[in-house]
Design a protein around this motif. Structure first.
Motif, PDB file in Angstrom:
ATOM      1  N   GLY A 132     -11.241  -6.102  -5.225  1.00 20.28           N
ATOM      2  CA  GLY A 132     -12.522  -6.220  -4.528  1.00 20.28           C
ATOM      3  C   GLY A 132     -12.641  -5.236  -3.379  1.00 20.28           C
ATOM      4  N   TRP A 133     -11.570  -5.094  -2.612  1.00 25.18           N
ATOM      5  CA  TRP A 133     -11.594  -4.154  -1.491  1.00 25.18           C
ATOM      6  C   TRP A 133     -11.619  -2.710  -1.980  1.00 25.18           C
ATOM      7  CZ3 TRP A 133      -7.596  -6.676   2.373  1.00 25.18           C
ATOM      8  CH2 TRP A 133      -8.208  -7.801   2.960  1.00 25.18           C
ATOM      9  N   LEU A 134     -10.944  -2.431  -3.083  1.00 27.90           N
ATOM     10  CA  LEU A 134     -10.971  -1.072  -3.625  1.00 27.90           C
ATOM     11  C   LEU A 134     -12.373  -0.708  -4.107  1.00 27.90           C
ATOM     12  CD1 LEU A 134      -7.608  -0.885  -5.612  1.00 27.90           C
ATOM     13  CD2 LEU A 134      -8.162   0.158  -3.405  1.00 27.90           C
ATOM     14  N   ILE A 135     -13.062  -1.661  -4.721  1.00 19.86           N
ATOM     15  CA  ILE A 135     -14.438  -1.404  -5.161  1.00 19.86           C
ATOM     16  C   ILE A 135     -15.333  -1.122  -3.955  1.00 19.86           C
ATOM     17  CG2 ILE A 135     -16.474  -2.445  -6.233  1.00 19.86           C
ATOM     18  CD1 ILE A 135     -14.563  -3.945  -8.104  1.00 19.86           C
ATOM     19  N   PHE A 176     -18.308   2.602  -0.339  1.00 19.01           N
ATOM     20  CA  PHE A 176     -18.456   3.166   1.001  1.00 19.01           C
ATOM     21  C   PHE A 176     -18.170   4.666   0.994  1.00 19.01           C
ATOM     22  CE2 PHE A 176     -18.776  -0.068   4.532  1.00 19.01           C
ATOM     23  CZ  PHE A 176     -19.267  -1.078   3.713  1.00 19.01           C
ATOM     24  N   ALA A 177     -17.201   5.090   0.182  1.00 18.65           N
ATOM     25  CA  ALA A 177     -16.899   6.520   0.091  1.00 18.65           C
ATOM     26  C   ALA A 177     -18.085   7.285  -0.484  1.00 18.65           C
ATOM     27  CB  ALA A 177     -15.654   6.738  -0.763  1.00 18.65           C
ATOM     28  N   PHE A 212     -11.049  -0.200   3.686  1.00 21.57           N
ATOM     29  CA  PHE A 212     -11.041  -0.881   2.388  1.00 21.57           C
ATOM     30  C   PHE A 212      -9.975  -0.291   1.467  1.00 21.57           C
ATOM     31  CE2 PHE A 212     -15.558  -2.230   3.274  1.00 21.57           C
ATOM     32  CZ  PHE A 212     -15.304  -3.591   3.203  1.00 21.57           C
ATOM     33  N   PHE A 213      -9.860   1.029   1.453  1.00 18.84           N
ATOM     34  CA  PHE A 213      -8.853   1.654   0.598  1.00 18.84           C
ATOM     35  C   PHE A 213      -7.435   1.298   1.057  1.00 18.84           C
ATOM     36  CE2 PHE A 213     -12.129   4.874  -0.751  1.00 18.84           C
ATOM     37  CZ  PHE A 213     -12.051   4.577  -2.104  1.00 18.84           C
ATOM     38  N   GLU A 214      -7.193   1.398   2.358  1.00 16.65           N
ATOM     39  CA  GLU A 214      -5.845   1.150   2.868  1.00 16.65           C
ATOM     40  C   GLU A 214      -5.393  -0.276   2.593  1.00 16.65           C
ATOM     41  OE1 GLU A 214      -3.355   1.215   7.090  1.00 16.65           O
ATOM     42  OE2 GLU A 214      -5.295   2.235   6.944  1.00 16.65           O
ATOM     43  N   TYR A 215      -6.261  -1.242   2.909  1.00 18.83           N
ATOM     44  CA  TYR A 215      -5.878  -2.635   2.694  1.00 18.83           C
ATOM     45  C   TYR A 215      -6.044  -3.053   1.237  1.00 18.83           C
ATOM     46  CZ  TYR A 215      -5.372  -3.359   7.683  1.00 18.83           C
ATOM     47  OH  TYR A 215      -4.933  -3.291   8.985  1.00 18.83           O
ATOM     48  N   GLY A 216      -6.847  -2.315   0.478  1.00 17.13           N
ATOM     49  CA  GLY A 216      -6.953  -2.607  -0.946  1.00 17.13           C
ATOM     50  C   GLY A 216      -5.696  -2.225  -1.697  1.00 17.13           C
TER      51      GLY A 216
END
Length: 215
Positions: A126-129, A134-135, A110-114
């Motif tokens: 949205g992906w960063l959230i 998840f972290a 999520f972080f990488e693609y965010g």
């Protein structure tokens, strides 16, 4: 001299448990690896897709094999986790790391693609959230393990903190006049080495399965 039946039964059980530890942990790591790469394959095309017989036109088909791989890795991973956890009772076990490994690895995606989404420019909030959530879900249990001294106990065998009541010991085989007691599962170092090998083998196998199904 004949080996007593009780001792033969115990030794057979020990061998079965060692096999269960290796297969269970390797299978769990393979499932996590397959899920990790399948998730990346879907995120590469925008994070959503469809396949199969659906009552609408499919505009974005799923990458080859990802539907089966993701479903199989989830249910297969649960089964392998159970096999590993049961087989490893009474010895050094890495089962508490399964939850952090799952959420931190998927959170990384999520972080990488965010930060660098496959389509468009800028970031994907949205992906960063999701990455943050998840972290937290994976990092908080890992922090608890570190603070409780679980890693020290894993390598030294000393009972520490809240884990004392969570780690039952298997009884040793009944001693006889002709047969000395047999150690349960072997030495701690050998068991940890076995599990390290299972992790490496499982990750490699998971990647090969994903590459074969997605190729």
């Amino acid at each position: 001299m004949a080996i007593p039946t009780a001792t033969r039964t115990f030794m057979g059980l020990r061998r079965a448990r060692l096999v269960g530890i290796f297969i269970g942990l390797a299978g769990l790591c393979a499932a996590l690896t397959i899920l990790f790469w399948s998730m990346r394959a879907v995120m590469e095309i925008g994070g959503s897709c469809a396949s199969g017989n659906v009552p609408y036109e499919i505009t974005r088909p799923c990458p080859k094999g990802t539907g089966f791989l993701m479903t199989g890795s989830i249910f297969g991973g649960i089964f392998m986790f159970g096999l590993y956890a049961v087989s490893a009772v009474g010895g050094p076990s890495l089962w508490p790391l399964a939850w952090p490994a799952l959420f931190l690895s998927l959170g990384w995606n999520f972080f990488e693609y965010g930060v660098d989404p496959p389509f468009g420019s800028g970031v994907a909030p949205g992906w960063l959230i999701c990455g943050v959530l998840f972290a937290l879900m994976g990092g908080a249990p890992l922090l608890i393990l570190i603070r409780s001294g679980w890693f020290a106990r894993l390598f030294t065998g000393r009972e520490m903190g809240i884990w004392r009541s969570w780690l039952p010991r298997l009884p040793k085989p009944p001693p006889t006049d002709s047969t000395p007691p047999v150690m349960v599962g072997g030495s701690r170092g050998a068991l940890l080495l076995l599990q390290g090998g299972a992790i490496v083998f499982g990750v490699w196998t998971g990647w090969r399965i994903f590459d074969w199904a997605n190729g």
